[in-house]
Motif scaffolding. Structure first.
Motif, PDB file in Angstrom:
ATOM      1  N   LEU A  40       0.810  -1.220   0.000  1.00 31.55           N
ATOM      2  CA  LEU A  40       0.000   0.000   0.000  1.00 31.55           C
ATOM      3  C   LEU A  40       0.845   1.273   0.000  1.00 31.55           C
ATOM      4  CD1 LEU A  40      -2.772  -1.053   2.556  1.00 31.55           C
ATOM      5  CD2 LEU A  40      -2.876  -1.115   0.063  1.00 31.55           C
ATOM      6  N   GLU A  41       1.695   1.417   0.998  1.00 27.05           N
ATOM      7  CA  GLU A  41       2.428   2.675   1.145  1.00 27.05           C
ATOM      8  C   GLU A  41       3.348   2.958  -0.039  1.00 27.05           C
ATOM      9  OE1 GLU A  41       6.170   3.918   3.719  1.00 27.05           O
ATOM     10  OE2 GLU A  41       4.399   3.718   4.992  1.00 27.05           O
ATOM     11  N   LEU A  69       3.232   6.035  -2.765  1.00 30.09           N
ATOM     12  CA  LEU A  69       4.359   6.946  -2.970  1.00 30.09           C
ATOM     13  C   LEU A  69       4.762   7.000  -4.436  1.00 30.09           C
ATOM     14  CD1 LEU A  69       6.596   6.113   0.138  1.00 30.09           C
ATOM     15  CD2 LEU A  69       5.324   8.219  -0.275  1.00 30.09           C
ATOM     16  N   ARG A  70       4.715   5.857  -5.114  1.00 27.72           N
ATOM     17  CA  ARG A  70       5.025   5.840  -6.554  1.00 27.72           C
ATOM     18  C   ARG A  70       3.961   6.603  -7.333  1.00 27.72           C
ATOM     19  NH1 ARG A  70       5.834   0.238  -5.205  1.00 27.72           N
ATOM     20  NH2 ARG A  70       8.072  -0.227  -5.008  1.00 27.72           N
ATOM     21  N   PHE A  71       2.696   6.474  -6.913  1.00 27.73           N
ATOM     22  CA  PHE A  71       1.594   7.104  -7.634  1.00 27.73           C
ATOM     23  C   PHE A  71       1.643   8.626  -7.538  1.00 27.73           C
ATOM     24  CE2 PHE A  71      -2.794   8.752  -7.650  1.00 27.73           C
ATOM     25  CZ  PHE A  71      -3.194   8.358  -8.917  1.00 27.73           C
ATOM     26  N   ILE A  72       1.988   9.161  -6.359  1.00 24.93           N
ATOM     27  CA  ILE A  72       1.983  10.613  -6.172  1.00 24.93           C
ATOM     28  C   ILE A  72       3.316  11.238  -6.544  1.00 24.93           C
ATOM     29  CG2 ILE A  72       0.255  10.435  -4.337  1.00 24.93           C
ATOM     30  CD1 ILE A  72       2.488  10.955  -2.308  1.00 24.93           C
ATOM     31  N   ALA A  73       4.297  10.427  -6.937  1.00 29.11           N
ATOM     32  CA  ALA A  73       5.619  10.958  -7.283  1.00 29.11           C
ATOM     33  C   ALA A  73       5.540  11.850  -8.511  1.00 29.11           C
ATOM     34  CB  ALA A  73       6.596   9.820  -7.530  1.00 29.11           C
ATOM     35  N   ASN A  74       6.125  13.026  -8.433  1.00 32.64           N
ATOM     36  CA  ASN A  74       6.137  13.953  -9.560  1.00 32.64           C
ATOM     37  C   ASN A  74       7.452  14.738  -9.530  1.00 32.64           C
ATOM     38  OD1 ASN A  74       5.421  15.564 -11.724  1.00 32.64           O
ATOM     39  ND2 ASN A  74       4.182  16.959 -10.518  1.00 32.64           N
ATOM     40  N   PRO A  75       8.384  14.406 -10.445  1.00 32.01           N
ATOM     41  CA  PRO A  75       8.319  13.435 -11.536  1.00 32.01           C
ATOM     42  C   PRO A  75       8.403  11.989 -11.037  1.00 32.01           C
ATOM     43  CG  PRO A  75      10.503  14.391 -11.398  1.00 32.01           C
ATOM     44  CD  PRO A  75       9.666  15.135 -10.410  1.00 32.01           C
ATOM     45  N   PRO A  76       8.136  11.030 -11.933  1.00 30.01           N
ATOM     46  CA  PRO A  76       8.174   9.622 -11.535  1.00 30.01           C
ATOM     47  C   PRO A  76       9.516   9.237 -10.909  1.00 30.01           C
ATOM     48  CG  PRO A  76       7.196   9.839 -13.706  1.00 30.01           C
ATOM     49  CD  PRO A  76       7.725  11.197 -13.342  1.00 30.01           C
ATOM     50  N   MET A  88      12.950   2.117   1.483  1.00 27.39           N
ATOM     51  CA  MET A  88      14.168   1.348   1.708  1.00 27.39           C
ATOM     52  C   MET A  88      14.434   0.401   0.542  1.00 27.39           C
ATOM     53  SD  MET A  88      16.777   0.776   3.560  1.00 27.39           S
ATOM     54  CE  MET A  88      16.429   1.591   5.132  1.00 27.39           C
ATOM     55  N   PHE A  89      13.352  -0.159  -0.029  1.00 29.63           N
ATOM     56  CA  PHE A  89      13.471  -1.065  -1.181  1.00 29.63           C
ATOM     57  C   PHE A  89      12.509  -0.582  -2.279  1.00 29.63           C
ATOM     58  CE2 PHE A  89      14.191  -3.501   2.730  1.00 29.63           C
ATOM     59  CZ  PHE A  89      15.513  -3.859   2.538  1.00 29.63           C
ATOM     60  N   PRO A  90      12.947   0.362  -3.105  1.00 28.48           N
ATOM     61  CA  PRO A  90      12.043   0.969  -4.090  1.00 28.48           C
ATOM     62  C   PRO A  90      11.656   0.080  -5.265  1.00 28.48           C
ATOM     63  CG  PRO A  90      14.260   1.852  -4.314  1.00 28.48           C
ATOM     64  CD  PRO A  90      14.271   0.995  -3.090  1.00 28.48           C
ATOM     65  N   LYS A  91      12.450  -0.940  -5.572  1.00 29.55           N
ATOM     66  CA  LYS A  91      12.139  -1.796  -6.720  1.00 29.55           C
ATOM     67  C   LYS A  91      10.977  -2.725  -6.398  1.00 29.55           C
ATOM     68  CE  LYS A  91      16.718  -1.832  -8.874  1.00 29.55           C
ATOM     69  NZ  LYS A  91      17.837  -2.679  -9.364  1.00 29.55           N
ATOM     70  N   LYS A  92      10.010  -2.797  -7.321  1.00 25.77           N
ATOM     71  CA  LYS A  92       8.858  -3.675  -7.142  1.00 25.77           C
ATOM     72  C   LYS A  92       9.227  -5.107  -7.502  1.00 25.77           C
ATOM     73  CE  LYS A  92       4.827  -2.234  -8.479  1.00 25.77           C
ATOM     74  NZ  LYS A  92       3.714  -1.739  -9.306  1.00 25.77           N
ATOM     75  N   GLY A  93       8.653  -6.048  -6.768  1.00 26.52           N
ATOM     76  CA  GLY A  93       8.914  -7.458  -7.058  1.00 26.52           C
ATOM     77  C   GLY A  93       8.539  -8.322  -5.867  1.00 26.52           C
ATOM     78  N   TYR A  94       8.620  -9.625  -6.082  1.00 25.45           N
ATOM     79  CA  TYR A  94       8.265 -10.551  -5.009  1.00 25.45           C
ATOM     80  C   TYR A  94       9.243 -10.433  -3.840  1.00 25.45           C
ATOM     81  CZ  TYR A  94       5.085 -12.693  -8.376  1.00 25.45           C
ATOM     82  OH  TYR A  94       4.076 -12.903  -9.278  1.00 25.45           O
ATOM     83  N   MET A  95      10.513 -10.247  -4.140  1.00 30.79           N
ATOM     84  CA  MET A  95      11.508 -10.179  -3.080  1.00 30.79           C
ATOM     85  C   MET A  95      11.380  -8.902  -2.258  1.00 30.79           C
ATOM     86  SD  MET A  95      12.998 -12.972  -2.989  1.00 30.79           S
ATOM     87  CE  MET A  95      14.151 -12.511  -1.707  1.00 30.79           C
ATOM     88  N   SER A  96      10.831  -7.845  -2.841  1.00 26.86           N
ATOM     89  CA  SER A  96      10.674  -6.600  -2.095  1.00 26.86           C
ATOM     90  C   SER A  96       9.735  -6.795  -0.908  1.00 26.86           C
ATOM     91  CB  SER A  96      10.154  -5.487  -2.999  1.00 26.86           C
ATOM     92  OG  SER A  96       8.811  -5.723  -3.385  1.00 26.86           O
ATOM     93  N   LEU A  97       8.740  -7.679  -1.060  1.00 25.10           N
ATOM     94  CA  LEU A  97       7.828  -7.969   0.047  1.00 25.10           C
ATOM     95  C   LEU A  97       8.583  -8.638   1.191  1.00 25.10           C
ATOM     96  CD1 LEU A  97       5.033  -8.115   1.327  1.00 25.10           C
ATOM     97  CD2 LEU A  97       4.640 -10.245   0.061  1.00 25.10           C
ATOM     98  N   VAL A  98       9.440  -9.596   0.858  1.00 23.59           N
ATOM     99  CA  VAL A  98      10.240 -10.284   1.880  1.00 23.59           C
ATOM    100  C   VAL A  98      11.153  -9.289   2.583  1.00 23.59           C
ATOM    101  CG1 VAL A  98      11.962 -12.079   2.296  1.00 23.59           C
ATOM    102  CG2 VAL A  98      10.143 -12.451   0.609  1.00 23.59           C
TER     103      VAL A  98
END
Length: 202
Positions: free
Chosen positions: A98-99, A103-110, A118-128
Motif C-alpha cells: 500500500l504505502e 508513494l510511486r503514484f503521487i511521485a512527480n516526476p516519476p 528502503m526497497f524501491p524496486k517492485k517485485g516478489y523479493m521486495s515484500l520479503v
C-alpha cells in the motif's frame, strides 16, 4: 482556382492532428522540459511540498497499522511482545503493498519518491525485504517504548506511563525509518566515493 475557406483550413489542421496522434511513436514524439509541462498542469491553491506529502503518507500508514493491529488485536493477543511481532509482519505487508505504491503514484516526476523507500524496486523479493525491514524498525520502536516506561517509572516494569497509540507510534516509527534511510544514503555515498578513488587510482 478557388481559395480554401476557413472551414477547409480547420479541417486540414484537425486532420493533421489526428494523423499525428495515430502515427505517434516513442521516436517521433517531441520532448518537453519539466518547466514546460508544469505550465499546463492544474495548479492547486494549496501548495504542499512533495517531501511533506511523502512523510505524511509514511506516518499515516504507520499509525493506521498501530490502530488496526495493536489496538484492534490487543484484546486477543495478551503478550505485548507477540503483539508487536504480529504488528511488524503486518507493517511489512502494508509498507510494500500500500504505502510504497501510493508513494510511486503521487511521485512527480516519476521515481522522485524512491528516496523515501528502503526497497524501491517492485517485485516478489521486495515484500520479503520489507517484512524483514519492518521487523527491525518495529523492534526499535518496541525498545523505545520499553525504555521510556523504564526511565519514567524508575525501573518499575509493572507500570506503564507511556502507552501505545497511533499518533506517537506513527511518529516514532517514522523517526526510525528516516534514520535508517539516512544510513542507507550515507552508506551508498561512502561506497560510491570509495569506488571513485579506486577507479581514479588505477
Amino acid at each position: 482556382m478557388a481559395k480554401k475557406g476557413n472551414g477547409d483550413d480547420l479541417y486540414s489542421i484537425k486532420s493533421k492532428a489526428v494523423d499525428d496522434l495515430v502515427n505517434a511513436t516513442v521516436e517521433n514524439t517531441p520532448k518537453y522540459s519539466e518547466e514546460e509541462l508544469k505550465k499546463y498542469r492544474a495548479k492547486s491553491k494549496i501548495n504542499i511540498s512533495p517531501t511533506f506529502k511523502a512523510l505524511f503518507v509514511k506516518f499515516w500508514f504507520s499509525g493506521v497499522v498501530c490502530y488496526f493491529f495493536i489496538w484492534g488485536l490487543g484484546m486477543y493477543i495478551p503478550s505485548t511482545l507477540d503483539l508487536f511481532a504480529v504488528t511488524a509482519v503486518g507493517m511489512g505487508f502494508v509498507k510494500d503493498i500500500l504505502e510504497n505504491n501510493l508513494l510511486r503514484f503521487i511521485a512527480n516526476p516519476p521515481s522522485s519518491n524512491d528516496k523515501w523507500m528502503m526497497f524501491p524496486k517492485k517485485g516478489y523479493m521486495s515484500l520479503v525485504f520489507n517484512v524483514l525491514y519492518a521487523i527491525l524498525v518495529t523492534v526499535c520502536v518496541w525498545f523505545t517504548y520499553q525504555g521510556i516506561n523504564w526511565i519514567g517509572t524508575s525501573g518499575a516494569n509493572d507500570r506503564v506511563i507511556f502507552g501505545v497509540e497511533p499518533i506517537f507510534f506513527g511518529l516514532i516509527y517514522l523517526g526510525f525509518e528516516l534514520l535508517f534511510l539516512w544510513m542507507k544514503r550515507m552508506g551508498g555515498k561512502i561506497v560510491a566515493d570509495a569506488k571513485k578513488k579506486v577507479e581514479g587510482g588505477v
